[in-house]
Write an enzyme that holds these catalytic residues in place. Sequence first.
Site, PDB file in Angstrom:
ATOM      1  N   SER A   1      55.044  11.073  65.413  1.00  0.00           N
ATOM      2  CA  SER A   1      55.537   9.856  64.786  1.00  0.00           C
ATOM      3  C   SER A   1      57.054   9.928  64.554  1.00  0.00           C
ATOM      4  O   SER A   1      57.805   9.020  64.928  1.00  0.00           O
ATOM      5  CB  SER A   1      54.783   9.671  63.460  1.00  0.00           C
TER       6      SER A   1
ATOM      7  N   LYS B   1      60.299   8.084  67.166  1.00  0.00           N
ATOM      8  CA  LYS B   1      61.286   7.111  66.662  1.00  0.00           C
ATOM      9  C   LYS B   1      62.701   7.627  66.881  1.00  0.00           C
ATOM     10  O   LYS B   1      63.614   6.856  67.178  1.00  0.00           O
ATOM     11  CB  LYS B   1      61.030   6.825  65.182  1.00  0.00           C
TER      12      LYS B   1
HETATM   13  N1  URA Z   1      57.309   9.778  58.509  1.00  0.00           N
HETATM   14  C1  URA Z   1      57.012   9.209  59.685  1.00  0.00           C
HETATM   15  O1  URA Z   1      57.816   8.483  60.262  1.00  0.00           O
HETATM   16  N2  URA Z   1      55.800   9.463  60.229  1.00  0.00           N
HETATM   17  C2  URA Z   1      54.897  10.262  59.647  1.00  0.00           C
HETATM   18  O2  URA Z   1      53.837  10.463  60.200  1.00  0.00           O
HETATM   19  C3  URA Z   1      55.219  10.846  58.406  1.00  0.00           C
HETATM   20  C4  URA Z   1      56.442  10.583  57.862  1.00  0.00           C
END
Ligand code: URA
Length: 446
Positions: free
Chosen positions: A183, A187
């Site tokens: 995750s 990003k």
């Molecule tokens: N922050 C995120 O962007 N994803 C997660 O899974 C946990 C914290």
Amino acid sequence: MNIIEIIDKKRRGLTHTEKEINALVSMMEAGKAHDYQIAAWLMASCISGLDLDETTWLTQAFVNSGKVLDLSHVDGIVVDKHSTGGVGDKTTLALIPLLAASGVKVAKLSGRGLGITGGTIDKLESIPGFNVSLSAQNFVKQIKQIGMAISSQSGDLAPADGKMYALRDVTATVESIPLIAASVISKKVAAGADVIVLDIKYGRGAFMATLEDAKLLASTCREVGKRLNKSISTVISAMNQPLGCAVGNSLEVLEIVKLLKGEGPADLEALTLKLGAVALVCAGAQPDVETAEGALKAHLQDGSALEKFRELVIAQGGDPYFLKDASLLPQPDRVLMIPAKEQAYVADINALEVAKAAKMVGAGRLTKDCPINLGVGVLLHKHIGDPVKPGETLVELYADDNDHRDAVEVLSKAFSFSPEPVSPQPLVDEVILGKILAKRPVVAKG
Ligand code: URA
């Protein structure tokens, strides 16, 4: 291959192929897999785990689900920094101008806070006029012009992560190291920077409860980064007491101004310099972490970092006059002082309880759309190890004029004391650098 076979494979603890991971994500994206099926796969993955190959494929599938910010026309190495989140963690706000003052470019996409206190974007919104929603085009243009930009993260970067995260949030499947790594890294990869520095927190006020888990998350993130050809460095820092003194949006902005004048709390300055130094070394701008920390400290002392912050505020439409007159920032209705009762040493300040008190007065939100009060929060006067005398201020609660006796009680109970001197635990436990980059050639436009 159908979704039931994929879920069943993970339920039996088997390892997915790249094709299966891609199929899972694209079925979710196309609405061909129901939420309850994705939720079942998430629970199976939480229990059975994902290996590094599976985690990397999932990360890449998240990246592929949306746009990737193109920073190839920006001259030089672009850095990005991310924290897994902590109470009073405002280092991002300081690092943007500090790194830009050191000559590296900073591209920062941030989120709003949910849970503990506001996120970086909420903090910036306490500056009158500050525009936190730049278009991708203006974001890149500003980095070219002044070497830095910050904006709220748009939903078109790694959208599949957004969908999966929403399901994790309501199915008790957030706490999985491979899922967190995929995750976070997806990003960061989609946000396009060359050098990524991750501040991984552990302790009471953090996602990772133990140092051991924090180390595992850090090594997973670095390894996934390596496989995706990104320079990912990790710093592991403790989050048992709040970082710095301020918790709450405009209070944190004011603390950053102090820090940029070289007058910030020692713990906040130390962590900011460490994270910044790692970024400078990986960007090829400094030879080693120690030299880089010295160079950054000089920017705090000679006013250049503060000047760069003023430039950032002006570039994004903010009124820089608050740098001279703090009353232009959102204000509380009143300030409640909590005094020490006895002569002692501060033995502990529970970050989670401090955050709870800040949230009770309105500094954090309960749901995504909840408004927050930017003028309220908590201001610590003492840290672990400090001696206190009866009647001395331990902490102040900045509040509106509602009844906040419950928040005062929570805040008072966050402190514990010892008659003997107490040594605080080290703030930074581990620093591991990613790949050190040389200057990246600029891609010609056209
Ligand atoms: N922050 C995120 O962007 N994803 C997660 O899974 C946990 C914290």
